[in-house]
Design a protein around this motif. Sequence first.
Motif, PDB file in Angstrom:
ATOM      1  N   ALA A   1       0.825  -1.212   0.000  1.00 13.44           N
ATOM      2  CA  ALA A   1       0.000   0.000   0.000  1.00 13.44           C
ATOM      3  C   ALA A   1       0.860   1.263   0.000  1.00 13.44           C
ATOM      4  N   GLY A   2       2.180   1.085  -0.053  1.00 15.58           N
ATOM      5  CA  GLY A   2       3.075   2.234  -0.181  1.00 15.58           C
ATOM      6  C   GLY A   2       3.605   2.806   1.114  1.00 15.58           C
ATOM      7  N   PHE A   3       3.324   2.153   2.244  1.00 17.80           N
ATOM      8  CA  PHE A   3       3.783   2.653   3.534  1.00 17.80           C
ATOM      9  C   PHE A   3       5.219   2.206   3.824  1.00 17.80           C
ATOM     10  N   THR A   4       5.901   2.984   4.635  1.00 21.85           N
ATOM     11  CA  THR A   4       7.203   2.593   5.174  1.00 21.85           C
ATOM     12  C   THR A   4       6.985   2.100   6.592  1.00 21.85           C
ATOM     13  N   VAL A   5       7.566   0.961   6.926  1.00 25.09           N
ATOM     14  CA  VAL A   5       7.412   0.381   8.256  1.00 25.09           C
ATOM     15  C   VAL A   5       8.745   0.443   9.001  1.00 25.09           C
ATOM     16  N   ASP A   6       8.718   0.990  10.203  1.00 22.93           N
ATOM     17  CA  ASP A   6       9.879   0.996  11.083  1.00 22.93           C
ATOM     18  C   ASP A   6       9.592   0.099  12.278  1.00 22.93           C
ATOM     19  N   PHE A   7      10.639  -0.413  12.889  1.00 23.05           N
ATOM     20  CA  PHE A   7      10.507  -1.293  14.056  1.00 23.05           C
ATOM     21  C   PHE A   7      11.170  -0.654  15.269  1.00 23.05           C
ATOM     22  N   ILE A   8      10.478  -0.703  16.417  1.00 24.45           N
ATOM     23  CA  ILE A   8      11.122  -0.297  17.671  1.00 24.45           C
ATOM     24  C   ILE A   8      10.933  -1.401  18.705  1.00 24.45           C
ATOM     25  N   SER A   9      11.863  -1.437  19.635  1.00 24.10           N
ATOM     26  CA  SER A   9      11.797  -2.342  20.782  1.00 24.10           C
ATOM     27  C   SER A   9      12.316  -1.565  21.983  1.00 24.10           C
ATOM     28  N   PRO A  10      12.040  -2.008  23.201  1.00 23.86           N
ATOM     29  CA  PRO A  10      12.492  -1.264  24.378  1.00 23.86           C
ATOM     30  C   PRO A  10      13.989  -0.980  24.388  1.00 23.86           C
ATOM     31  N   GLU A  11      14.794  -1.947  23.937  1.00 18.87           N
ATOM     32  CA  GLU A  11      16.247  -1.798  23.992  1.00 18.87           C
ATOM     33  C   GLU A  11      16.876  -1.518  22.632  1.00 18.87           C
ATOM     34  N   GLY A  12      16.128  -1.679  21.550  1.00 16.23           N
ATOM     35  CA  GLY A  12      16.690  -1.544  20.218  1.00 16.23           C
ATOM     36  C   GLY A  12      17.497  -2.778  19.841  1.00 16.23           C
ATOM     37  N   GLY A  13      17.931  -2.844  18.595  1.00 17.85           N
ATOM     38  CA  GLY A  13      18.767  -3.951  18.147  1.00 17.85           C
ATOM     39  C   GLY A  13      17.979  -5.169  17.708  1.00 17.85           C
ATOM     40  N   ALA A  14      18.670  -6.302  17.600  1.00 19.09           N
ATOM     41  CA  ALA A  14      18.066  -7.538  17.111  1.00 19.09           C
ATOM     42  C   ALA A  14      17.062  -8.105  18.108  1.00 19.09           C
ATOM     43  N   ILE A  15      16.050  -8.772  17.579  1.00 22.18           N
ATOM     44  CA  ILE A  15      15.019  -9.372  18.423  1.00 22.18           C
ATOM     45  C   ILE A  15      14.894 -10.861  18.114  1.00 22.18           C
ATOM     46  N   PRO A  16      14.470 -11.674  19.089  1.00 20.91           N
ATOM     47  CA  PRO A  16      14.211 -13.091  18.820  1.00 20.91           C
ATOM     48  C   PRO A  16      12.900 -13.252  18.059  1.00 20.91           C
ATOM     49  N   LEU A  17      12.844 -14.261  17.202  1.00 20.78           N
ATOM     50  CA  LEU A  17      11.660 -14.517  16.389  1.00 20.78           C
ATOM     51  C   LEU A  17      11.126 -15.924  16.659  1.00 20.78           C
TER      52      LEU A  17
END
Length: 249
Positions: A63-79
Motif C-alpha cells: 500500500a506504499g507505507f514505510t514500516v519501522d521497528f522499535i523495541s524497548p532496547e533496540g537492536g536484534a530481536i528473537p523470532l
Amino acid sequence: MFAKKIKDDWKIISKTATNEHSIQHGKRILFIVSNVHFHGTSSLPVGASFSEIVNAYHEFKIAGFTVDFISPEGGAIPLSYINTSNELQKKYLYDADFMHAIANTKKPSDVTANNYKAVHYIGGSSAMYGVANSQPIQNLVMDIYENHNGIISSVCHGTAGIAFLTLRSGEFLVSGKRISGYPDEYENPKKEYYKQFPFKITETIEKHGGDFNYAPRNTPYIEVDGRVVTGQNYLSSALVAKKIIQLIN
C-alpha cells in the motif's frame, strides 16, 4: 545502458529501462516488538511472531507505507513461528532490507512521534515482557495517538502492550472500548510458560474497563473502536493492517 570495449572501441550492446514508478508515499507505520528471549525467569525460549510481522508488513508495503521497528532496547530481536514453507514468510526471510530492519530495531528515543500514522504491537509470547511496562514506549505511543491523531493497533499477545496505556485524562485507553487479542481462555494454565506471564490479557483489559471479545480458535477476528484496531491472532494480522490503511486513507 551497458557498454563493452571491443577492439579498443566502446560499443553499446544493450539498453534497460531504469525509470520505475514508486508506490511509496512517505506515510510511516511503527511496529512495536519485544527484545525478550525467555519466558520470565525460566529457560523457555520466546520470540516475536514472524508470521504476524510478515502478514501485516506485506499489506503496508504493497500500500506504499514505510514500516519501522522499535523495541524497548533496540537492536536484534528473537523470532518465533517461522514457516519457510509459507510463500510470504519465505519471501521476507530472504529479503535483505526487511531482515536488516528486524536485526536493527530502533529505540523509542530514535523516533519522532509526528512521523507516524499508526503503531502496531506485534504478538508472540515475548510481547508479554518488557513492552507494556516500558514508559518510553508508552509515552511515544500516546504522543502519536493524542497529539498526532494516530492509530493504535495490536494482534494476539501484542494486545498486552496496550493494556496499561493511559490517556492524558488518566483514563485507560481501553476503557469503554471493544478490544480483541489472544484470550486467557485459550491459554494453558498448567504450563510453565503461562505461569511466567506477569499479567493476564483478558483479565487486565476488563479490569481497566475494556470490552474484550474473541472468536473460536484459529478464526480471524478483529475489533475496530475509533482509532483502536485489535486482532485475535496471526490470521487477523492482514485484516488489521487493511483496516488501518482504510482509516488512514
